[in-house]
Design a protein around this motif. Structure first.
Motif, PDB file in Angstrom:
ATOM      1  N   ASN A  37       7.400  -0.569  -9.633  1.00 20.10           N
ATOM      2  CA  ASN A  37       7.285  -1.734 -10.514  1.00 20.10           C
ATOM      3  C   ASN A  37       7.491  -3.038  -9.748  1.00 20.10           C
ATOM      4  OD1 ASN A  37       6.794  -0.084 -12.670  1.00 20.10           O
ATOM      5  ND2 ASN A  37       8.803  -0.316 -13.617  1.00 20.10           N
ATOM      6  N   SER A  38       8.392  -3.032  -8.786  1.00 21.21           N
ATOM      7  CA  SER A  38       8.632  -4.237  -7.988  1.00 21.21           C
ATOM      8  C   SER A  38       7.440  -4.581  -7.109  1.00 21.21           C
ATOM      9  CB  SER A  38       9.885  -4.054  -7.118  1.00 21.21           C
ATOM     10  OG  SER A  38      11.032  -3.836  -7.902  1.00 21.21           O
ATOM     11  N   TRP A  39       6.683  -3.559  -6.720  1.00 24.25           N
ATOM     12  CA  TRP A  39       5.510  -3.760  -5.860  1.00 24.25           C
ATOM     13  C   TRP A  39       4.220  -3.836  -6.661  1.00 24.25           C
ATOM     14  CZ3 TRP A  39       6.881   0.252  -1.446  1.00 24.25           C
ATOM     15  CH2 TRP A  39       7.892  -0.300  -0.644  1.00 24.25           C
ATOM     16  N   ASP A  40       4.322  -4.181  -7.945  1.00 24.87           N
ATOM     17  CA  ASP A  40       3.150  -4.376  -8.818  1.00 24.87           C
ATOM     18  C   ASP A  40       2.269  -3.141  -8.904  1.00 24.87           C
ATOM     19  OD1 ASP A  40       3.823  -7.041  -9.450  1.00 24.87           O
ATOM     20  OD2 ASP A  40       2.945  -7.748  -7.577  1.00 24.87           O
ATOM     21  N   ASP A  41       2.902  -1.978  -8.931  1.00 29.24           N
ATOM     22  CA  ASP A  41       2.213  -0.713  -9.180  1.00 29.24           C
ATOM     23  C   ASP A  41       2.930  -0.064 -10.352  1.00 29.24           C
ATOM     24  OD1 ASP A  41       0.696   1.544  -9.078  1.00 29.24           O
ATOM     25  OD2 ASP A  41       1.506   2.304  -7.181  1.00 29.24           O
ATOM     26  N   PRO A  92       4.474  -4.526   5.941  1.00 29.44           N
ATOM     27  CA  PRO A  92       3.010  -4.630   6.075  1.00 29.44           C
ATOM     28  C   PRO A  92       2.319  -4.102   4.826  1.00 29.44           C
ATOM     29  CG  PRO A  92       3.997  -3.654   8.039  1.00 29.44           C
ATOM     30  CD  PRO A  92       5.083  -3.731   7.014  1.00 29.44           C
ATOM     31  N   PRO A  93       1.282  -4.776   4.340  1.00 30.41           N
ATOM     32  CA  PRO A  93       0.595  -4.339   3.108  1.00 30.41           C
ATOM     33  C   PRO A  93       0.133  -2.883   3.177  1.00 30.41           C
ATOM     34  CG  PRO A  93      -0.145  -6.517   3.761  1.00 30.41           C
ATOM     35  CD  PRO A  93       0.714  -6.020   4.876  1.00 30.41           C
ATOM     36  N   GLY A  94      -0.416  -2.476   4.307  1.00 33.22           N
ATOM     37  CA  GLY A  94      -0.862  -1.100   4.421  1.00 33.22           C
ATOM     38  C   GLY A  94       0.272  -0.107   4.280  1.00 33.22           C
ATOM     39  N   PHE A  95       1.445  -0.473   4.797  1.00 29.05           N
ATOM     40  CA  PHE A  95       2.608   0.411   4.728  1.00 29.05           C
ATOM     41  C   PHE A  95       3.091   0.560   3.291  1.00 29.05           C
ATOM     42  CE2 PHE A  95       7.200   1.160   4.859  1.00 29.05           C
ATOM     43  CZ  PHE A  95       7.255   2.306   5.642  1.00 29.05           C
ATOM     44  N   THR A  96       3.158  -0.548   2.569  1.00 28.74           N
ATOM     45  CA  THR A  96       3.619  -0.475   1.183  1.00 28.74           C
ATOM     46  C   THR A  96       2.641   0.330   0.325  1.00 28.74           C
ATOM     47  OG1 THR A  96       2.561  -2.604   0.689  1.00 28.74           O
ATOM     48  CG2 THR A  96       4.882  -2.648   1.307  1.00 28.74           C
ATOM     49  N   ALA A  97       1.338   0.213   0.607  1.00 27.52           N
ATOM     50  CA  ALA A  97       0.351   0.986  -0.154  1.00 27.52           C
ATOM     51  C   ALA A  97       0.532   2.483   0.071  1.00 27.52           C
ATOM     52  CB  ALA A  97      -1.057   0.556   0.235  1.00 27.52           C
ATOM     53  N   LEU A  98       0.743   2.876   1.321  1.00 26.27           N
ATOM     54  CA  LEU A  98       0.952   4.288   1.628  1.00 26.27           C
ATOM     55  C   LEU A  98       2.246   4.798   1.003  1.00 26.27           C
ATOM     56  CD1 LEU A  98      -0.114   4.414   5.392  1.00 26.27           C
ATOM     57  CD2 LEU A  98      -1.288   5.490   3.468  1.00 26.27           C
ATOM     58  N   LEU A  99       3.298   3.987   1.074  1.00 29.74           N
ATOM     59  CA  LEU A  99       4.578   4.394   0.510  1.00 29.74           C
ATOM     60  C   LEU A  99       4.496   4.501  -1.008  1.00 29.74           C
ATOM     61  CD1 LEU A  99       7.415   5.189   1.172  1.00 29.74           C
ATOM     62  CD2 LEU A  99       8.052   2.774   1.315  1.00 29.74           C
ATOM     63  N   LEU A 145       5.209   7.817  -3.276  1.00 29.54           N
ATOM     64  CA  LEU A 145       6.157   7.859  -4.391  1.00 29.54           C
ATOM     65  C   LEU A 145       5.474   8.302  -5.674  1.00 29.54           C
ATOM     66  CD1 LEU A 145       8.192   4.588  -3.714  1.00 29.54           C
ATOM     67  CD2 LEU A 145       8.958   6.940  -3.372  1.00 29.54           C
ATOM     68  N   ARG A 146       4.258   7.826  -5.898  1.00 26.37           N
ATOM     69  CA  ARG A 146       3.494   8.240  -7.076  1.00 26.37           C
ATOM     70  C   ARG A 146       3.297   9.743  -7.086  1.00 26.37           C
ATOM     71  NH1 ARG A 146       1.772   5.478 -11.770  1.00 26.37           N
ATOM     72  NH2 ARG A 146       1.662   3.255 -11.308  1.00 26.37           N
ATOM     73  N   SER A 147       2.936  10.277  -5.934  1.00 28.36           N
ATOM     74  CA  SER A 147       2.708  11.714  -5.823  1.00 28.36           C
ATOM     75  C   SER A 147       3.988  12.501  -6.074  1.00 28.36           C
ATOM     76  CB  SER A 147       2.148  12.034  -4.433  1.00 28.36           C
ATOM     77  OG  SER A 147       2.001  13.424  -4.254  1.00 28.36           O
ATOM     78  N   ALA A 148       5.099  12.018  -5.539  1.00 28.45           N
ATOM     79  CA  ALA A 148       6.373  12.714  -5.711  1.00 28.45           C
ATOM     80  C   ALA A 148       6.866  12.659  -7.158  1.00 28.45           C
ATOM     81  CB  ALA A 148       7.420  12.119  -4.784  1.00 28.45           C
ATOM     82  N   LEU A 149       6.516  11.583  -7.873  1.00 33.13           N
ATOM     83  CA  LEU A 149       6.926  11.468  -9.272  1.00 33.13           C
ATOM     84  C   LEU A 149       6.246  12.525 -10.135  1.00 33.13           C
ATOM     85  CD1 LEU A 149       7.009   7.632 -10.000  1.00 33.13           C
ATOM     86  CD2 LEU A 149       8.890   9.233 -10.316  1.00 33.13           C
TER      87      LEU A 149
END
Length: 299
Positions: free
Chosen positions: A99-103, A58-65, A69-73
């Protein structure tokens, strides 16, 4: 254990570590784990699995994930758990996913890590490089991709598999290396890489057990799942009947063993920690996705 030892050396200077130990002791009713909860590892590994296999989320799920990940990096790298040193493997899986999710994340700081002693790390670094190597102005990453491909080709065993010091089984590193090489071939063809993938697939097919499973000692769900992922990603089952038949046999095994308890031999720990261990939630996720992917390979 290391946190407690550090406190013994330095005392109150590690006030945060003391709070952590007290909190864990209360939470676990007087018991302390050998490792901190590996939340970053689990999150990054699960996300990378979805991205690598192309599972829709779900788009909302990928955005939250992605935000997690950004925060953990942080500023540069990710550790297997908060408070531990940066880890190349977990950092690579997180950046690959983003990168795979266009972020997009520029993995320029990954160059200081070396995967020379670990095909698993090399494969995950190669996966990241395939997400940036084709972009304009990234010739240095293309060169590193070529070097990573060469390293995997050179460390492949004669029969087609890879070994890795972090795991007792050859199936996880073989699956990871083969899937990374296929991604690299898609961005820049390499006859050596293609041959390495072909040898790995041949080895997987040759070592499948009569009951449809794979396993270095005996049948296990985790090793079987790794083999299924590699076969589904590296080969088109509808065009290769031998692969389709192998997947059908593996599906029967995985379906029969999916509810096996952690003490069952089909869920034998494989990973080298202080003792052989198993990241249970990740092992379950690998098995579930393999079960779904192997469900109808014949058409």
């Amino acid at each position: 254990m290391l946190t407690a030892t550090a406190l013994g050396w330095r005392g109150a200077e590690f006030a945060g570590a003391e709070r952590y130990l007290r909190r864990e002791g209360v939470r676990r009713q007087g018991l302390w784990p050998v490792l901190a909860p590996v939340v970053n590892f689990e999150r990054a590994t699960a996300a990378a699995l979805f991205a690598r296999l192309g599972f829709p989320l779900p788009p909302g799920f990928t955005a939250l994930l992605s935000a997690s990940l950004r925060s953990a990096l942080g500023a540069e790298c990710m550790a297997v758990a908060p408070g531990l040193p940066p880890d190349a493997d977990d950092t690579a899986t997180a950046v690959f996913t983003l990168n795979s999710w266009d972020d997009p994340v520029d993995p320029r700081w990954l160059v200081r890590f070396s995967g020379a002693e670990s095909p698993l790390v090399t494969a995950h670094l190669l996966g990241v490089l395939t997400t940036v190597a084709r972009r304009a102005g990234h010739d240095s990453y293309r060169d590193r991709q070529v070097a990573a491909v060469r390293l995997l080709v050179e460390t492949q065993e004669l029969d087609g598999h890879w070994d890795d010091r972090t795991v007792a089984s050859p199936y996880p590193p073989t699956a990871a290396a083969a899937m990374a090489l296929v991604r690299a071939i898609a961005s820049e063809f390499s006859a050596d890489a293609l041959l390495a993938v072909s040898r790995a697939i041949a080895w997987l097919l040759a070592t499948q057990r009569p009951g449809g499973s794979w396993g270095v000692w005996h049948p296990t769900t985790e090793e079987t799942a790794c083999a299924v992922h590699a076969l589904c990603v590296c080969v088109n089952p509808s065009a290769e009947r031998s692969v389709a038949l192998a997947l059908r046999r593996s599906h029967i095994f995985l379906a029969d063993c999916y509810d096996a308890g952690t003490a069952d031999s089909t869920r034998t720990p494989l990973w080298h920690y202080k003792d052989l261990g198993s990241p249970l939630r990740i092992e379950r996720l690998y098995t579930l996705t393999a079960l779904l992917m192997s469900g109808s390979p014949l058409r």
